[in-house]
Design a protein around this motif. Structure first.
Motif, mmCIF file in Angstrom:
data_model
loop_
_atom_site.group_PDB
_atom_site.id
_atom_site.type_symbol
_atom_site.label_atom_id
_atom_site.label_comp_id
_atom_site.label_asym_id
_atom_site.label_seq_id
_atom_site.Cartn_x
_atom_site.Cartn_y
_atom_site.Cartn_z
ATOM 1 N N HIS A 63 10.871 2.505 19.552
ATOM 2 C CA HIS A 63 10.446 2.551 18.121
ATOM 3 C C HIS A 63 11.460 2.915 17.321
ATOM 4 O O HIS A 63 12.628 3.437 17.560
ATOM 5 C CB HIS A 63 9.750 3.923 18.559
ATOM 6 N N ASP A 170 17.813 8.413 19.046
ATOM 7 C CA ASP A 170 16.219 8.436 19.346
ATOM 8 C C ASP A 170 15.448 7.712 18.336
ATOM 9 O O ASP A 170 15.258 8.343 17.557
ATOM 10 C CB ASP A 170 15.721 9.910 19.724
ATOM 11 N N GLU A 200 6.103 6.741 16.652
ATOM 12 C CA GLU A 200 6.242 7.227 18.072
ATOM 13 C C GLU A 200 6.356 8.645 17.801
ATOM 14 O O GLU A 200 5.822 9.392 18.816
ATOM 15 C CB GLU A 200 7.353 6.564 18.724
ATOM 16 N N GLU A 201 7.172 9.048 17.036
ATOM 17 C CA GLU A 201 7.406 10.565 17.129
ATOM 18 C C GLU A 201 6.445 11.739 16.527
ATOM 19 O O GLU A 201 6.537 12.746 16.819
ATOM 20 C CB GLU A 201 8.560 10.870 16.239
ATOM 21 N N HIS A 309 17.046 14.991 19.250
ATOM 22 C CA HIS A 309 16.152 15.722 18.206
ATOM 23 C C HIS A 309 16.935 16.420 17.306
ATOM 24 O O HIS A 309 16.406 17.481 16.506
ATOM 25 C CB HIS A 309 14.737 16.171 18.540
HETATM 26 CO CO CO Z 1 11.950 11.457 19.881
#
Ligand code: CO
Ligand code: ZN
Length: 336
Positions: A63, A170, A200-201, A309
């Protein structure tokens, strides 16, 4: 670092991935002449099989989006109230810098009321604000609008010979692995779709439409995973620098056992270190890809990453290199 740095530093919260997409498109144009953006914003780069119709149709997915903060209200003094776009841990963002798409930079502060001061280690998002240096509401409105989304403002750097730290590893590190595999794959028996997904998140949204359109036989997501190797961490086998992680299970996904075993076998053949991953909190695009149409046999390769994150995630380049090697091998050998 080069490309990794560029990818990580790029602005691209969920729903605002265009900058990252442009970067990847430029990088892959030479290698994948069949490259397009779908209606949701996924970038899909295809490397067709050299011998059409014999191979498998394989979807590889990482992503492009990162977590962010969206402005909900601007107060009289020009401070911005916000809510989360994706999984924000309030304790990991306090006093960090953020940047809006137009370049406006802010610092995150929190209310100094009695309740918040009593538990400063446990700040709540609705007690936090973004300080963009404005003197009042009107000034702030000239810099930022309601609905603007900020990403963290942080530069990717090497913290040791092999370890890098950045926001948005990420999943820009997963995007990097896909890009490198797409460039490296030589013997093309299989129909390969490199999907750089959006949103995606906020719920694996891009991967769903991407998988529907492609209707792959097999799918592999490449994303980050947590580690258990820091002081007093929860019990988890995965550690930084000990190899690419082959997922067995996470919150929303059980890897197809045939694919999981195949990945282990390939890692052994290539003599690269690997670790088996069970992630108790979190998931990846594979969780939704496996549920598209009549189901897709799916697996995941994960890059062990600390402080996910946060504004300074950390991963190890040896794990990244191993992941690229294994991914490239999958592209050439297939998954059946
Ligand atoms: Co993530
Ligand atoms: Zn991710």
């Amino acid at each position: 670092m080069g490309l990794i740095e560029e990818l990580c530093n790029a602005y691209g919260p969920a729903g605002r991935e265009h900058g990252v997409r442009k970067l990847i498109q430029k990088e892959l144009k030479k290698h994948c002449p069949k490259i397009h953006t779908d209606r949701l914003g996924n970038l899909i780069a295809r490397r067709p099989a050299q011998n059409a119709k014999t191979g498998e149709k394989i979807m590889l997915c990482a992503h492009m989006d990162e977590i962010g903060l969206i402005v909900t209200y601007i107060d009289k003094k020009g401070f911005l109230r916000f809510t989360n776009v994706g999984g924000i841990f309030p304790g990991r963002i306090l006093h960090q810098r953020v940047v809006f798409e137009n370049g406006t930079i802010g610092v995150i502060g929190f209310d100094r009321d009695e309740g918040s001061l009593k538990t400063p280690e446990k700040p709540k998002l609705d007690k936090m604000y973004i300080d963009i240096g404005a003197g009042n509401r009107k000034e702030a409105q000239q810099m930022v609008q309601i609905g603007d989304i900020a990403s963290f403002y942080q530069q990717a750097i090497h913290i040791s010979d092999t370890r890098i730290s950045s926001k948005a590893l990420d999943d820009r590190i997963g995007c990097y692995c896909l890009i490198e595999a797409a460039k490296k794959v030589k013997n093309r028996k299989h129909d390969l779709y490199f999907v750089f997904s959006v949103q995606e998140e906020v719920g694996l949204r891009g991967a769903r439409t991407g998988a529907f359109a492609i209707a792959p036989n097999y799918a592999l997501a490449v994303d980050v995973t947590d580690t258990g190797d820091t002081p007093e961490a929860h019990k988890m086998e995965v550690a930084l620098g000990k190899g690419t992680a082959i997922k067995v299970k996470d919150s929303w996904f059980i890897a197809n056992p045939m694919i999981k075993d195949k990945l282990v076998k390939y890692a052994k053949t290539l003599k690269i270190p690997y670790q088996l991953e069970i992630l108790e909190m979190g998931t990846t695009d594979a969780a939704i890809i496996q549920l598209v149409r009549e189901g897709v046999m799916s697996g995941v390769l994960s890059i062990p990453t600390r402080y996910i994150h946060s504004t300074n995630e950390v991963c190890d380049m040896n794990d990244v290199k191993g992941t690229i090697k294994l991914l490239t091998y999958v592209c050439e050998k297939g998954l059946s």
